[in-house]
Write a protein that holds these residues in place. Structure first.
Motif, mmCIF file in Angstrom:
data_model
loop_
_atom_site.group_PDB
_atom_site.id
_atom_site.type_symbol
_atom_site.label_atom_id
_atom_site.label_comp_id
_atom_site.label_asym_id
_atom_site.label_seq_id
_atom_site.Cartn_x
_atom_site.Cartn_y
_atom_site.Cartn_z
ATOM 1 N N LEU A 207 72.082 106.368 87.121
ATOM 2 C CA LEU A 207 72.403 106.891 88.446
ATOM 3 C C LEU A 207 73.893 107.189 88.595
ATOM 4 C CD1 LEU A 207 70.113 104.653 90.686
ATOM 5 C CD2 LEU A 207 69.828 107.074 90.165
ATOM 6 N N MET A 208 74.736 106.468 87.876
ATOM 7 C CA MET A 208 76.184 106.684 87.964
ATOM 8 C C MET A 208 76.677 107.767 87.012
ATOM 9 S SD MET A 208 77.742 102.842 88.479
ATOM 10 C CE MET A 208 79.390 103.514 88.744
ATOM 11 N N GLY A 209 75.775 108.357 86.224
ATOM 12 C CA GLY A 209 76.172 109.432 85.331
ATOM 13 C C GLY A 209 76.950 108.964 84.120
ATOM 14 N N ALA A 210 76.653 107.766 83.632
ATOM 15 C CA ALA A 210 77.364 107.239 82.465
ATOM 16 C C ALA A 210 76.913 107.951 81.193
ATOM 17 C CB ALA A 210 77.120 105.733 82.335
ATOM 18 N N VAL A 211 77.731 107.843 80.153
ATOM 19 C CA VAL A 211 77.347 108.362 78.850
ATOM 20 C C VAL A 211 76.108 107.602 78.389
ATOM 21 C CG1 VAL A 211 78.063 108.625 76.441
ATOM 22 C CG2 VAL A 211 79.728 108.958 78.271
ATOM 23 N N PRO A 212 75.054 108.287 77.920
ATOM 24 C CA PRO A 212 73.831 107.602 77.470
ATOM 25 C C PRO A 212 74.119 106.527 76.430
ATOM 26 C CG PRO A 212 73.470 109.966 77.583
ATOM 27 C CD PRO A 212 74.930 109.756 77.824
ATOM 28 N N ASP A 213 73.326 105.453 76.441
ATOM 29 C CA ASP A 213 73.558 104.313 75.559
ATOM 30 C C ASP A 213 73.530 104.691 74.088
ATOM 31 O OD1 ASP A 213 73.864 102.588 77.674
ATOM 32 O OD2 ASP A 213 71.757 101.990 77.715
ATOM 33 N N ASP A 214 72.670 105.645 73.727
ATOM 34 C CA ASP A 214 72.528 105.995 72.313
ATOM 35 C C ASP A 214 73.449 107.138 71.886
ATOM 36 O OD1 ASP A 214 71.208 107.779 73.911
ATOM 37 O OD2 ASP A 214 69.591 108.166 72.493
#
Length: 305
Positions: A207-214
């Motif tokens: 929801l915060m638009g973070a860089v995807p974990d992978d």
């Protein structure tokens, strides 16, 4: 993942979700009645967990319908995050239920109540069968959907909780070990909290638009910089549009000041981003003012994951 990919959640019919909700609501009512009749807090705890599963499946179904809406002037990226919002609601509720069960266990420990063992065993046995059946119904869609995966894990944990309740009822019948009911309640609550807190960070980051974990930020920057025709780059932004679609925007400083050459560079960059990092939406802008770019704010260095 690119927009053209077919995800497991889409392959699962809404009818399965509807039946899973109906079955879990019916089971919840049966467990609450059984818990009140028998005096078992563990059975009521399991019922509340089942109700959270039914609510989760219901919200997932509603969110899937909203998420299928096409992009419009209000939501130019589409409505794909509706399911992520539903997941946040479900997980927050799950955490609240977990803490409530711990408080009830402590209260019941201070004020013990009589417990009927046979009712616990019979109702929990029925719950075990329903939990396994529900998990089988939603398993197909659990591979690529955060909401469906959470619901699937909840049903699996419900099955384990039902086994625990059966064990508690058996101990009460054989050895009058009434404290087993409280112990199982605490264990169920702990597992509920574990599930909630394990999935909340991913949901919030989406929801915060973070860089995807992978995705490794520095690896993408290096890959873009290695493309022939790119002298340098800056203002790189990577985020998830929804659970399955990533987006990127960046300013590229081309080696050649030619529109045709830059179009070729963009085509190579988009192909690489799609194939290596599953980024299907990339906005790449040419920056010809190299000196001006050097004075623009830079992104802080991102540590490797």
């Amino acid at each position: 993942m690119s927009a053209g990919h077919d995800h497991g959640a889409e392959g699962m019919s809404d009818a399965r979700l509807v039946w899973a909700v109906i079955v879990n609501v019916g089971l919840t009512v049966a467990q609450i009645v059984g818990g009140i009749v028998s005096g078992s807090l563990a059975l009521i705890a399991d019922a509340l967990h089942n109700f959270s599963d039914a609510a989760s499946l219901g919200l997932a179904l509603f969110a899937r319908k909203i998420g299928r809406r096409p992009a419009d002037k209000l939501m130019t990226f589409g409505y794909g995050r509706a399911e992520v919002v539903a997941a946040l609601i479900n997980l927050t509720t799950l955490v609240i239920v977990g803490f409530y069960l711990l408080i009830e266990a402590a209260t019941r420990y201070l004020d013990p109540q009589p417990i009927e063992g046979w009712t616990i065993v019979i109702v929990a046995g029925i719950a075990l069968i329903v939990d396994v059946a529900t998990a089988a119904m939603v398993h197909k869609g659990s591979k690529d959907s955060l909401n469906i995966k959470a619901a699937f894990l909840h049903n699996v944990s419900d099955a384990l909780a039902s086994v625990g309740v059966i064990v508690a009822g058996t101990l009460i019948l054989l050895y009058h070990l009434y404290v087993a009911d409280l112990i199982m309640t605490v264990l169920i609550a702990a597992y509920v909290l574990y599930q909630g807190f394990s999935l909340l960070p991913k949901t919030i980051k989406l929801l915060m638009g973070a860089v995807p974990d992978d995705v490794e930020f520095d690896a993408i920057v290096r890959a873009l910089g290695d493309i022939e025709g790119v002298a340098s780059l800056h203002h790189v932004h990577i985020w998830s549009i929804d659970e399955h679609h990533r987006s990127l925007e960046a300013h590229l400083v081309p080696s050649e000041r030619s529109l045709e050459a830059f179009e070729a560079v963009k085509a190579d960059a988009r192909r690489m981003l799609e194939q290596r990092f599953s980024i299907g939406h990339a906005t790449l802008e040419a920056c010809l003012d190299v000196e001006g770019a050097d004075h623009e704010p830079r992104l802080p260095a991102h540590p490797s994951k």
